[in-house]
Design a protein around this motif. Sequence first.
Motif, PDB file in Angstrom:
ATOM      1  N   ASP A   1      62.156  42.338  43.225  1.00 46.33           N
ATOM      2  CA  ASP A   1      62.463  41.860  44.575  1.00 46.33           C
ATOM      3  C   ASP A   1      62.870  42.997  45.494  1.00 46.33           C
ATOM      4  OD1 ASP A   1      61.830  39.198  44.458  1.00 46.33           O
ATOM      5  OD2 ASP A   1      63.845  38.512  43.969  1.00 46.33           O
TER       6      ASP A   1
ATOM      7  N   PRO B   1      65.356  36.311  35.599  1.00 49.71           N
ATOM      8  CA  PRO B   1      65.078  36.386  37.043  1.00 49.71           C
ATOM      9  C   PRO B   1      66.325  36.769  37.823  1.00 49.71           C
ATOM     10  CG  PRO B   1      65.282  34.098  36.340  1.00 49.71           C
ATOM     11  CD  PRO B   1      65.289  34.922  35.090  1.00 49.71           C
ATOM     12  N   ASN B   2      66.116  37.562  38.877  1.00 44.61           N
ATOM     13  CA  ASN B   2      67.183  37.975  39.802  1.00 44.61           C
ATOM     14  C   ASN B   2      68.225  38.910  39.187  1.00 44.61           C
ATOM     15  OD1 ASN B   2      66.292  36.507  42.127  1.00 44.61           O
ATOM     16  ND2 ASN B   2      67.075  34.630  41.186  1.00 44.61           N
TER      17      ASN B   2
ATOM     18  N   LYS C   1      59.989  34.571  34.359  1.00 48.67           N
ATOM     19  CA  LYS C   1      60.451  33.640  33.332  1.00 48.67           C
ATOM     20  C   LYS C   1      61.718  34.146  32.658  1.00 48.67           C
ATOM     21  CE  LYS C   1      58.964  31.327  29.073  1.00 48.67           C
ATOM     22  NZ  LYS C   1      57.839  31.153  28.093  1.00 48.67           N
TER      23      LYS C   1
ATOM     24  N   SER D   1      62.533  36.780  41.473  1.00 48.55           N
ATOM     25  CA  SER D   1      63.147  35.475  41.222  1.00 48.55           C
ATOM     26  C   SER D   1      62.238  34.523  40.453  1.00 48.55           C
ATOM     27  CB  SER D   1      63.553  34.830  42.547  1.00 48.55           C
ATOM     28  OG  SER D   1      62.416  34.696  43.399  1.00 48.55           O
ATOM     29  N   HIS D   2      60.921  34.773  40.463  1.00 44.90           N
ATOM     30  CA  HIS D   2      60.003  33.851  39.801  1.00 44.90           C
ATOM     31  C   HIS D   2      59.741  34.214  38.339  1.00 44.90           C
ATOM     32  CE1 HIS D   2      57.337  37.101  41.325  1.00 44.90           C
ATOM     33  NE2 HIS D   2      56.787  36.962  40.124  1.00 44.90           N
TER      34      HIS D   2
ATOM     35  N   GLN E   1      55.537  41.298  42.168  1.00 45.43           N
ATOM     36  CA  GLN E   1      55.330  40.434  41.009  1.00 45.43           C
ATOM     37  C   GLN E   1      56.428  40.661  39.972  1.00 45.43           C
ATOM     38  OE1 GLN E   1      52.960  37.993  40.682  1.00 45.43           O
ATOM     39  NE2 GLN E   1      52.573  38.506  42.838  1.00 45.43           N
TER      40      GLN E   1
END
Length: 224
Positions: free
Chosen positions: A166, A92-93, A89, A86-87, A163
Amino acid sequence: MEVNSPTFGNPVSNNSIAHHPEQYSKSWLMQRFCLSPCKDYDPQMLDRAETATRLRGIKTPTSAAVIVPFVERQGELFILFTRRASHLKHHPNQISFPGGKVDPEDVDTFATALREMEEEIGVMTGRDSIFGTLPILPTVSGYHVTPVLAFVDSDYQPTINHQEVDCLFEVPLRQILDQRSWGSHQIQFKGKTYNLDAVHYQGHLIWGVTAQILRIFIHQMGFK
């Protein structure tokens, strides 16, 4: 880019898909894939990618590869997916396949795909597990992605690199091949509305590059 809610038909249950013992197995997949003529991506999608890279001033695309991992369980194949962290750039997700750009030390795109899978989720497989590739896919972000198709042992033990990823999950191949699993995902980009192919499975929305790869794979297999 604005993303709207996806629309789908009726959910597909396992009981609603005809399942014969010889179908959706490793041997069935290899025979059908190898005997099918090569297909190409949707022309409108290719035009969008070309337009986007031109507007961004990208003259030389970046070579990349993803691996599409197939796992056989009790005679039936599943496809392994990851959900990007999710983090991150970029994207994400989003649901994806393990992959990334070709590094200078990679001897070819096979090496890239295998390396990225090991780095992202700790799953290893050999070059002899690779049974094919799909056509190179140009993306709106300026990548030329080679999808590499390979088998992974069913007893794999993942070590997720949080990193980058998920989680990971598997989807039955027969679910992907069934047209009733597919729907439309609408996005707004540069003032225009696009309806993109997408698959919804147990709370996961598969769209974008990943869905495009699945679509060309389906066509390669002789399904619509």
